[in-house]
Scaffold this motif. Structure first.
Motif, PDB file in Angstrom:
ATOM      1  N   LYS A  80       0.834  -1.208   0.000  1.00 34.89           N
ATOM      2  CA  LYS A  80       0.000   0.000   0.000  1.00 34.89           C
ATOM      3  C   LYS A  80       0.871   1.261   0.000  1.00 34.89           C
ATOM      4  O   LYS A  80       1.981   1.275   0.530  1.00 34.89           O
ATOM      5  CB  LYS A  80      -0.882   0.037   1.263  1.00 34.89           C
ATOM      6  N   GLU A  81       0.319   2.318  -0.612  1.00 33.58           N
ATOM      7  CA  GLU A  81       0.967   3.629  -0.548  1.00 33.58           C
ATOM      8  C   GLU A  81       0.557   4.298   0.766  1.00 33.58           C
ATOM      9  O   GLU A  81      -0.627   4.311   1.109  1.00 33.58           O
ATOM     10  CB  GLU A  81       0.493   4.522  -1.705  1.00 33.58           C
ATOM     11  N   VAL A  82       1.511   4.842   1.502  1.00 35.18           N
ATOM     12  CA  VAL A  82       1.211   5.509   2.759  1.00 35.18           C
ATOM     13  C   VAL A  82       2.049   6.785   2.876  1.00 35.18           C
ATOM     14  O   VAL A  82       2.827   7.117   1.980  1.00 35.18           O
ATOM     15  CB  VAL A  82       1.530   4.615   3.985  1.00 35.18           C
ATOM     16  N   ILE A  83       1.843   7.508   3.981  1.00 34.41           N
ATOM     17  CA  ILE A  83       2.726   8.628   4.312  1.00 34.41           C
ATOM     18  C   ILE A  83       3.505   8.201   5.556  1.00 34.41           C
ATOM     19  O   ILE A  83       2.917   7.799   6.565  1.00 34.41           O
ATOM     20  CB  ILE A  83       1.940   9.914   4.648  1.00 34.41           C
ATOM     21  N   PHE A  84       4.819   8.259   5.437  1.00 38.21           N
ATOM     22  CA  PHE A  84       5.677   7.888   6.546  1.00 38.21           C
ATOM     23  C   PHE A  84       6.059   9.153   7.295  1.00 38.21           C
ATOM     24  O   PHE A  84       6.460  10.142   6.684  1.00 38.21           O
ATOM     25  CB  PHE A  84       6.924   7.185   5.992  1.00 38.21           C
ATOM     26  N   GLY A  85       5.888   9.129   8.628  1.00 40.69           N
ATOM     27  CA  GLY A  85       6.225  10.314   9.415  1.00 40.69           C
ATOM     28  C   GLY A  85       7.218   9.989  10.506  1.00 40.69           C
ATOM     29  O   GLY A  85       7.140   8.940  11.143  1.00 40.69           O
ATOM     30  N   ILE A  86       8.168  10.879  10.687  1.00 39.62           N
ATOM     31  CA  ILE A  86       9.115  10.701  11.788  1.00 39.62           C
ATOM     32  C   ILE A  86       9.593  12.072  12.236  1.00 39.62           C
ATOM     33  O   ILE A  86       9.840  12.965  11.408  1.00 39.62           O
ATOM     34  CB  ILE A  86      10.291   9.777  11.373  1.00 39.62           C
ATOM     35  N   ARG A  87       9.647  12.284  13.548  1.00 33.49           N
ATOM     36  CA  ARG A  87      10.029  13.596  14.070  1.00 33.49           C
ATOM     37  C   ARG A  87      11.542  13.795  13.964  1.00 33.49           C
ATOM     38  O   ARG A  87      12.292  12.823  14.059  1.00 33.49           O
ATOM     39  CB  ARG A  87       9.585  13.742  15.524  1.00 33.49           C
ATOM     40  N   PHE A  92      17.589   6.147  11.946  1.00 31.18           N
ATOM     41  CA  PHE A  92      16.139   6.312  12.079  1.00 31.18           C
ATOM     42  C   PHE A  92      15.684   5.548  13.311  1.00 31.18           C
ATOM     43  O   PHE A  92      15.903   4.344  13.404  1.00 31.18           O
ATOM     44  CB  PHE A  92      15.411   5.749  10.853  1.00 31.18           C
ATOM     45  N   ASN A  93      15.070   6.245  14.262  1.00 30.19           N
ATOM     46  CA  ASN A  93      14.501   5.552  15.405  1.00 30.19           C
ATOM     47  C   ASN A  93      13.108   5.064  15.007  1.00 30.19           C
ATOM     48  O   ASN A  93      12.108   5.750  15.200  1.00 30.19           O
ATOM     49  CB  ASN A  93      14.433   6.505  16.596  1.00 30.19           C
ATOM     50  N   MET A  94      13.075   3.848  14.420  1.00 25.75           N
ATOM     51  CA  MET A  94      11.829   3.375  13.824  1.00 25.75           C
ATOM     52  C   MET A  94      10.747   3.075  14.854  1.00 25.75           C
ATOM     53  O   MET A  94       9.571   2.962  14.522  1.00 25.75           O
ATOM     54  CB  MET A  94      12.106   2.135  12.958  1.00 25.75           C
ATOM     55  N   ASP A  95      11.147   2.963  16.136  1.00 24.85           N
ATOM     56  CA  ASP A  95      10.128   2.750  17.179  1.00 24.85           C
ATOM     57  C   ASP A  95       9.214   3.952  17.332  1.00 24.85           C
ATOM     58  O   ASP A  95       8.144   3.864  17.908  1.00 24.85           O
ATOM     59  CB  ASP A  95      10.818   2.463  18.525  1.00 24.85           C
ATOM     60  N   SER A  96       9.695   5.106  16.838  1.00 27.73           N
ATOM     61  CA  SER A  96       8.896   6.324  16.981  1.00 27.73           C
ATOM     62  C   SER A  96       8.307   6.774  15.652  1.00 27.73           C
ATOM     63  O   SER A  96       7.975   7.934  15.485  1.00 27.73           O
ATOM     64  CB  SER A  96       9.763   7.450  17.541  1.00 27.73           C
ATOM     65  N   MET A  97       8.202   5.819  14.702  1.00 24.53           N
ATOM     66  CA  MET A  97       7.664   6.214  13.400  1.00 24.53           C
ATOM     67  C   MET A  97       6.130   6.313  13.432  1.00 24.53           C
ATOM     68  O   MET A  97       5.476   5.810  14.335  1.00 24.53           O
ATOM     69  CB  MET A  97       8.072   5.196  12.355  1.00 24.53           C
ATOM     70  N   HIS A  98       5.608   7.038  12.466  1.00 28.35           N
ATOM     71  CA  HIS A  98       4.155   7.167  12.321  1.00 28.35           C
ATOM     72  C   HIS A  98       3.800   6.813  10.886  1.00 28.35           C
ATOM     73  O   HIS A  98       4.585   7.051   9.977  1.00 28.35           O
ATOM     74  CB  HIS A  98       3.699   8.604  12.574  1.00 28.35           C
ATOM     75  N   LEU A  99       2.608   6.238  10.710  1.00 33.24           N
ATOM     76  CA  LEU A  99       2.121   6.000   9.352  1.00 33.24           C
ATOM     77  C   LEU A  99       0.755   6.651   9.190  1.00 33.24           C
ATOM     78  O   LEU A  99      -0.061   6.655  10.110  1.00 33.24           O
ATOM     79  CB  LEU A  99       2.010   4.490   9.074  1.00 33.24           C
TER      80      LEU A  99
END
Lengths: 283, 373
Positions: B278-285, B350-357
């Motif tokens: 799927k196409e998504v938006i990946f977010g990371i602070r 990248f701290n992937m534990d703090s990622m958002h989708l």
């Protein structure tokens, strides 16, 4: 040290020299009026004398005596005062209410109405006297001071409303909102907040309105014919020029006295007047 | 002291809907902040609560009273405006007394309340002054004082700190927070400054185009933004948001963009199974993206990507890096000691534990690993 002194001297001259010129320019007509009104006719009509000076031997109060004893000058002065003050008062009450309503209360057509008032203000008042003559006759007011008291506001109201609208727009709306939350209704906001804050604007509008009414010649000439009902402007003009005979001394005396009230009012309210004029110049 | 309930509040100006079916509750003693970009309807909402604007639809109640159609003076509210809105022709005392005397309080009671408020705000020595003789901060205090003396059920603040300089704003912010604790009353506070919202609010209502985006505690909005708008609005520098695709690879779920391919933490793999291809938006602070040096620290190589540095901004406590990632730009933070200059290619953790989708299609809602129960 000397340089600085020179600098400040130069600045003083730079400021006051042009000012003096301007003052001389502004005061000259008054000086000339005054001089003419205290010269004997003999001195007045002698072309060999300097018209800008008077010799002590040629001084006279005759012109003023004539003004107050042989004409109804005192009545004209009174009429002018009554008419100008009442029409100004009426115009200000209407204008303050109108200006507040048009600037602050959002109703359908408020903007259009404001522009309409401006356009009314642009109509030359010398065009309006024709229809107004019919109105005055219809109201049965011809030859009475009421004719003027009722018709002057027709040009005073648009003018002062427009001026006051400009002033009221500068009062932040939040102040009104705050007053509303503090428990004021519209009328209380107007009387307790807006009017005190708009004093410079109101004074300015009042002064202008008063001088417009005071200086009017046309309406007064058209609507009033009995000598004792005339206003100062018309009285002096019609009774002191008989055919081709000009009573120059008295004419000038009358004009001089006639300009006194306006000058007095302007001086009294100078501060307000100036701050009213410069509204919006600085934020 | 009362609860404020707003239900389906709507305000239309002609064909423009400034506030659209807005509902929220400010609990008793809550410090509720309405925030959003300019034109989002936050000030209009406040004016509706105050009664300065008439609602097109919806209901407002304060305590157990319906106030939707009441005059502002009957709503038991006090409001502090951005430009203070003090009465310029009255001195400070008269400014504070005005609302009370309009309500018919006795002179003695008015005097007592003003002294009390002046004491709290430290403006006792200013009572005889006219507003024009006060500094911005002092005016603001007087404006707050004028609200306090009324002892209203709800305080409304409309961007009260926006006209102050930066230093004073920080100070007044702290003072307002303390004041809230001291007065123990309900406050609805409008601002466009997210730092004010984050530091003072017990809860935040985030608005955009008159529509409520998210309501929650400050940290909740920060850690669990419900859509990309919230994600981008709360936090400075804002969250990095990049279009991405979810791919399965050797039993792992990967986030793939034009610039990097990174694994989704193992504990979420199952949950994100449904997003495969799927196409998504990946977010990371930005604070979860760290610029480092080759061989600097031992990191899980899987979460490191080499990216080109576009811009280096030294902020003292840290360095802010703008990185090129395909057509996108990412903001990362780094240690100020990191030797880096524009044009370098550095490893980024990248701290992937703090990622958002987020969903790709508008309104780009958050995709949770565990769908809300």
């Amino acid at each position: 040290m000397t340089d600085r002194l020179h600098g400040s001297a130069r600045r003083t001259i730079g400021i006051y020299a042009p000012l003096l010129l301007f003052v001389a320019f502004a005061l000259f007509p008054i000086y000339h009026m005054f001089l003419t009104s205290i010269k004997t006719d003999r001195a007045l009509y002698n072309l060999n004398l300097n018209p800008l000076l008077v010799s002590l031997g040629a001084l006279t109060a005759e012109h003023y005596r004539l003004l107050f004893t042989d004409t109804l000058f005192a009545s004209w002065l009174m009429n002018s005062l009554i008419v100008s003050l009442s029409s100004t008062a009426i115009a200000m009450v209407i204008s303050i209410l109108a200006a507040y309503g048009l600037t602050r209360i959002r109703f359908r057509g408020a903007a259009t109405f404001g522009i309409a008032i401006f356009i009314t203000y642009l109509v030359p008042y010398s065009l309006l006297f024709l229809p107004l003559t019919r109105v005055v006759t219809w109201l049965n007011l011809a030859d009475s001071l009421w004719a003027l008291i009722v018709t002057y506001p027709t040009f005073l109201v648009p003018f002062s409303t427009w001026l006051l609208m400009g002033y009221m727009k500068t009062i932040p709306e939040e102040i009104e909102k705050s007053a509303m939350i503090d428990g004021c209704n519209r009328l209380q906001i107007l009387t307790r907040i807006i009017i005190p804050l708009a004093v410079p604007g109101i004074v300015c509008a009042t002064l202008f309105a008063f001088s417009l009414a005071w200086n009017d010649l046309l309406y007064s000439l058209v609507f009033i014919s009995p000598t004792e009902k005339k206003t100062l402007t018309v009285g002096v003009l019609t009774e002191l020029i008989r055919g081709d005979v000009y009573f120059w001394g008295s004419l000038m005396g009358g004009a001089l006295i006639g300009s006194v009230p306006v000058v007095v009012f302007y001086v009294m309210f100078m501060d307000y007047y100036v701050s009213g004029m410069t509204v919006g110049a600085i934020k | 002291m009362a609860k404020l309930v707003v239900e389906n509040l709507t305000k239309r100006f002609g064909s423009v809907t400034a506030v659209d079916r807005l509902s929220f509750t400010a609990e008793d003693r809550e410090f509720l902040v309405l925030i959003g970009p300019s034109g989002c309807g936050k000030s209009t909402t406040l004016n509706l609560i105050a009664g300065l604007e008439e609602a097109s639809a919806g209901r407002i109640s304060i305590g157990d009273r319906q106030v939707t159609h009441l005059h502002p003076k009957d709503r038991d509210i006090a409001m502090v405006f951005q430009n203070y809105a003090l009465y310029p022709h009255m001195d400070v005392y008269a400014n504070m007394a005005f609302g009370l005397s309009m309500r018919g309080y006795s002179k003695a009671e008015i005097g007592r309340r003003i002294q009390e408020a002046a004491e709290i705000l430290g403006i006792k020595n200013l009572l005889q002054r006219k507003p024009r003789a006060l500094s911005g901060g002092q005016r603001q205090r007087v404006a707050v004082g004028r609200a306090i003396v009324r002892k209203p059920a709800v305080f409304l603040f409309d961007e009260p700190l926006s006209n102050l300089d930066a230093k004073l704003r920080v100070q007044m912010r702290a003072e307002l927070s303390k004041l809230h604790q001291r007065l123990n009353t309900t406050i609805v506070y409008v601002t466009h400054d997210q730092i004010e919202a984050m530091t003072m609010a017990t809860r935040i209502v985030l608005l955009k185009d008159g529509i409520c985006q998210q309501i929650g505690r400050p940290l909740e909005l920060y850690t669990r933004p419900v859509n990309t708008f919230t994600a981008g609005f709360i936090g400075t520098p804002p969250m990095n948001l990049v279009p991405a695709r979810i791919q399965a690879e050797n039993g792992k779920m990967m986030v793939a963009t034009d610039g990097f391919r990174l694994p989704i933490p193992a504990r979420w793999r199952q949950a994100y199974e449904r997003l495969k291809s799927k196409e998504v938006i990946f977010g990371i602070r930005p604070e979860h993206l760290r610029g480092t040096r080759e061989g600097d620290i031992a990191v899980d190589a899987a979460t490191v990507t080499r990216l080109e540095v576009d811009l280096v901004e030294m902020l003292g406590s840290h360095v802010q890096l703008t990185l090129t990632c395909g057509p996108e730009r990412l903001i990362a933070l780094a240690d100020p000691a990191l030797p880096v200059k524009a044009g370098d290619r550095i490893p980024v953790v990248f701290n992937m534990d703090s990622m958002h989708l987020f969903e790709k299609r508008e309104p780009q809602r958050r995709i949770d690993a565990a769908p809300a129960a």
